[in-house]
Design a protein around this motif. Structure first.
Motif, PDB file in Angstrom:
ATOM      1  N   HIS B 106      47.002  51.192  40.002  1.00  0.00           N
ATOM      2  CA  HIS B 106      45.849  50.014  39.205  1.00  0.00           C
ATOM      3  C   HIS B 106      45.277  50.204  38.482  1.00  0.00           C
ATOM      4  O   HIS B 106      44.438  50.790  37.873  1.00  0.00           O
ATOM      5  CB  HIS B 106      45.478  49.281  40.166  1.00  0.00           C
ATOM      6  CG  HIS B 106      45.907  48.871  41.345  1.00  0.00           C
ATOM      7  ND1 HIS B 106      45.152  47.846  42.200  1.00  0.00           N
ATOM      8  CD2 HIS B 106      47.406  49.172  41.929  1.00  0.00           C
ATOM      9  CE1 HIS B 106      46.537  47.455  43.624  1.00  0.00           C
ATOM     10  NE2 HIS B 106      47.446  48.398  43.118  1.00  0.00           N
ATOM     11  N   PRO B 260      47.675  37.632  35.068  1.00  0.00           N
ATOM     12  CA  PRO B 260      48.234  37.615  36.423  1.00  0.00           C
ATOM     13  C   PRO B 260      47.536  38.010  37.148  1.00  0.00           C
ATOM     14  O   PRO B 260      47.289  37.702  37.732  1.00  0.00           O
ATOM     15  CB  PRO B 260      49.176  38.460  35.435  1.00  0.00           C
ATOM     16  CG  PRO B 260      49.296  39.528  34.353  1.00  0.00           C
ATOM     17  CD  PRO B 260      48.486  38.604  33.882  1.00  0.00           C
ATOM     18  N   GLN B 263      45.667  35.287  38.692  1.00  0.00           N
ATOM     19  CA  GLN B 263      45.944  34.834  39.931  1.00  0.00           C
ATOM     20  C   GLN B 263      46.364  35.866  41.114  1.00  0.00           C
ATOM     21  O   GLN B 263      46.309  35.349  42.217  1.00  0.00           O
ATOM     22  CB  GLN B 263      47.377  34.475  38.999  1.00  0.00           C
ATOM     23  CG  GLN B 263      47.226  33.272  38.220  1.00  0.00           C
ATOM     24  CD  GLN B 263      48.639  32.137  38.691  1.00  0.00           C
ATOM     25  OE1 GLN B 263      50.144  33.029  38.071  1.00  0.00           O
ATOM     26  NE2 GLN B 263      48.761  31.585  39.496  1.00  0.00           N
ATOM     27  N   GLU B 264      46.252  37.062  41.406  1.00  0.00           N
ATOM     28  CA  GLU B 264      46.509  38.118  42.075  1.00  0.00           C
ATOM     29  C   GLU B 264      44.985  37.495  43.210  1.00  0.00           C
ATOM     30  O   GLU B 264      45.513  37.618  43.880  1.00  0.00           O
ATOM     31  CB  GLU B 264      46.978  39.290  42.013  1.00  0.00           C
ATOM     32  CG  GLU B 264      48.467  39.128  41.830  1.00  0.00           C
ATOM     33  CD  GLU B 264      48.839  40.522  41.488  1.00  0.00           C
ATOM     34  OE1 GLU B 264      48.019  41.687  41.213  1.00  0.00           O
ATOM     35  OE2 GLU B 264      49.856  40.438  40.674  1.00  0.00           O
ATOM     36  N   THR B 267      45.124  33.940  44.900  1.00  0.00           N
ATOM     37  CA  THR B 267      45.513  33.635  45.740  1.00  0.00           C
ATOM     38  C   THR B 267      46.397  35.043  46.331  1.00  0.00           C
ATOM     39  O   THR B 267      47.447  35.485  45.897  1.00  0.00           O
ATOM     40  CB  THR B 267      47.160  32.607  45.175  1.00  0.00           C
ATOM     41  OG1 THR B 267      47.879  32.840  44.448  1.00  0.00           O
ATOM     42  CG2 THR B 267      47.103  31.460  45.091  1.00  0.00           C
ATOM     43  N   PRO B 268      45.927  36.051  46.847  1.00  0.00           N
ATOM     44  CA  PRO B 268      46.602  36.956  47.484  1.00  0.00           C
ATOM     45  C   PRO B 268      47.456  37.039  48.236  1.00  0.00           C
ATOM     46  O   PRO B 268      47.507  35.756  48.787  1.00  0.00           O
ATOM     47  CB  PRO B 268      44.972  38.086  47.839  1.00  0.00           C
ATOM     48  CG  PRO B 268      44.115  36.766  48.629  1.00  0.00           C
ATOM     49  CD  PRO B 268      44.307  35.290  47.196  1.00  0.00           C
ATOM     50  N   PRO B 269      48.329  37.935  48.984  1.00  0.00           N
ATOM     51  CA  PRO B 269      49.121  37.824  50.192  1.00  0.00           C
ATOM     52  C   PRO B 269      48.254  37.807  51.016  1.00  0.00           C
ATOM     53  O   PRO B 269      46.945  37.948  51.533  1.00  0.00           O
ATOM     54  CB  PRO B 269      49.977  39.059  50.162  1.00  0.00           C
ATOM     55  CG  PRO B 269      49.341  39.992  48.825  1.00  0.00           C
ATOM     56  CD  PRO B 269      47.732  39.405  48.450  1.00  0.00           C
ATOM     57  N   SER B 270      48.513  36.261  51.857  1.00  0.00           N
ATOM     58  CA  SER B 270      47.707  36.344  53.679  1.00  0.00           C
ATOM     59  C   SER B 270      48.701  38.307  54.528  1.00  0.00           C
ATOM     60  O   SER B 270      49.932  38.457  54.236  1.00  0.00           O
ATOM     61  CB  SER B 270      48.801  35.548  54.256  1.00  0.00           C
ATOM     62  OG  SER B 270      48.482  34.462  53.217  1.00  0.00           O
TER      63      SER B 270
END
Lengths: 174, 283
Positions: B106, B260, B263-264, B267-270
């Motif tokens: 990262h 990018p 945006q992550e 709207t992170p992963p659920s």
């Protein structure tokens, strides 16, 4: 039965300029929070039902709303569980997963059954303090998950060692 | 540790061994570095003064001086280095702490801050900021986004469409930040991504700041009728925890990363858990 309309309505109410800007009175702020929490509760049932149909299971699915203070009753008490990620973006993402746990070592496998590097570290003393009298799990399981564009991935977690007594975290003196 | 630092394949983060503060960010992939000092401060909220009776409140941000007060001059630190994450824990006070994290793969530094309950027993309302200071020559310019879309140039004490007579040197330069704020010179850009909408500014050249929490004791007389003094569940005041992602890149390439990543962040992963082997979901 799940229902998304309660959350839709709560979010609609929260479009009021007072809710957006935080200029509402305290009792109104409390009510906005109540409506959003109730809406999300019933929406979780809807999402869980959808996932159950997609995955062909009747097992309960659990949302951990307090992961920001490392609280999740399922991962804290269950030696074998599954972590499901849904990625709403149109590109694949890698995502760090942190879950509260009581044991000191776990085996994590990816959607293909391949092992994933994982580690258990102590929760920070600030998180420990934020949980108040409940305290909760002393450790956090870390691993790097990933999910495909607009899709799911599942990671299976199995406890390897028995839960050992942990010392509560401390700050260094000075 | 005489030289506390975090390092992955992209970044090396150096800390002051005496004060525990962030000292420097090195971009290892591109071979440059930037001295970056970061700490938490609070503005003393105005209760009204001789110039104006306007108090700081829910609608109005009005500090009573342009110089914020440091939460602490030193942070107690603890370093954690594992194969999956490297963390430096900073404890500034009983109500302000932060964890700085680097992870393999990262290219950004993650700051997870925890602020509150803000103490007000001294009778002073407080508006807490995280400030980054660098030697970048920014000439009063900084950049904030508009709902994650167009990033707008902001200029200190300036408005593009009228002659501004600045009466509030701090609040008059604060702008909404929905996903990101950055400063840059001709070569280097320092970007901070937020996980929620916050107020932000660049009060000094080379610096940027974001307001992370506030607790006030006066109503601002705009119709609310009560001070912004949220008690929280236990009545002691709210504790807030959030994240800032810090990216250091060349000015030319910075957008490739911050677009990018923002945006992550929005709207992170659920994440959902199931006992046992769980459902078999196709990709």
């Amino acid at each position: 039965p799940g229902d998304s309309s309660m959350l839709r309505e709560a979010v609609a109410v929260a479009q009021h300029h007072d809710a957006v800007a935080g200029t509402e009175r305290q009792h109104v702020a409390d009510d906005y929070a109540r409506q959003l929490a109730k809406g999300w509760d019933s929406c979780q049932v809807l999402v869980a039902n959808a996932l159950s149909i997609l995955g062909g299971t009747k097992e309960p699915l659990i949302f951990c709303n307090a992961l920001n203070i490392s609280v999740c009753p399922l991962s804290e008490t269950t030696p074998h569980f599954t972590v499901i990620l849904y990625n709403p973006l149109a590109w694949g993402v890698t995502w760090p997963v942190r879950l509260p746990v009581r044991a000191t070592s776990y085996a994590v496998t990816d959607p293909q059954g391949q092992p994933v590097a994982s580690q258990v570290v102590p929760v920070s003393s600030v998180t420990w303090w934020l949980r108040g009298s409940t305290r909760g799990a002393p450790g956090e399981l870390l691993f790097q998950a990933w999910a495909p564009p607009l899709g799911f991935s599942t990671f299976e977690v199995k406890q390897l060692s028995p839960g050992a007594p942990w010392e509560p975290p401390r700050w260094p003196s000075g | 540790d005489p030289e506390p630092q975090l390092e992955n394949e992209y970044l090396r983060i150096r800390f002051d061994p005496i004060t525990g503060h962030l000292l420097e960010i090195q971009n290892l992939a591109k071979g440059f570095s930037l001295p970056v000092f970061q700490s938490f401060y609070w503005y003393n909220a105005s209760a009204g003064d001789g110039l104006s009776p306007q108090a700081s409140g829910a609608y109005i941000f009005r500090p009573n001086t342009s110089t914020p007060i440091p939460v602490a001059k030193h942070a107690a630190t603890r370093l954690l280095k594992t194969a999956l994450v490297q963390e430096l824990h900073q404890n500034f006070s009983a109500w302000c702490s932060q964890v700085l994290r680097l992870r393999p793969g990262h290219p950004y530094l993650e700051l997870e801050w925890t602020v509150g309950p803000i103490p007000v027993a001294d009778g002073l309302g407080k508006e807490v900021i995280s400030r980054f200071e660098t030697p970048l020559r920014t000439a009063g310019r900084f950049y904030t986004d508009s709902n994650g879309r167009q990033v707008l140039e902001r200029r200190r004490d300036f408005r593009p469409t009228w002659n501004l007579s600045q009466s509030e040197p701090v609040a008059g330069n604060y702008y909404p930040v929905n996903t990101r704020i950055f400063i840059k010179d001709e070569k280097v850009q320092l970007t901070v991504l937020t996980d929620r909408s916050q107020g932000g500014s660049s009060i000094l050249d080379g610096s940027l700041e974001l307001m992370v929490h506030r607790r006030l004791l006066n109503d601002d007389n705009r119709g609310l009728g009560e001070p912004l003094d949220e008690p929280g569940a236990d009545g002691r005041g709210l504790v807030v925890r959030g994240q800032h992602l810090v990216l250091l890149d060349t000015a030319a390439a910075a957008a490739d990363q911050h677009r990018p990543r923002a945006q992550e962040m929005v709207t992170p992963p659920s994440v959902v858990l199931a006992p046992g082997p769980g459902p078999r979901l196709r990709w």
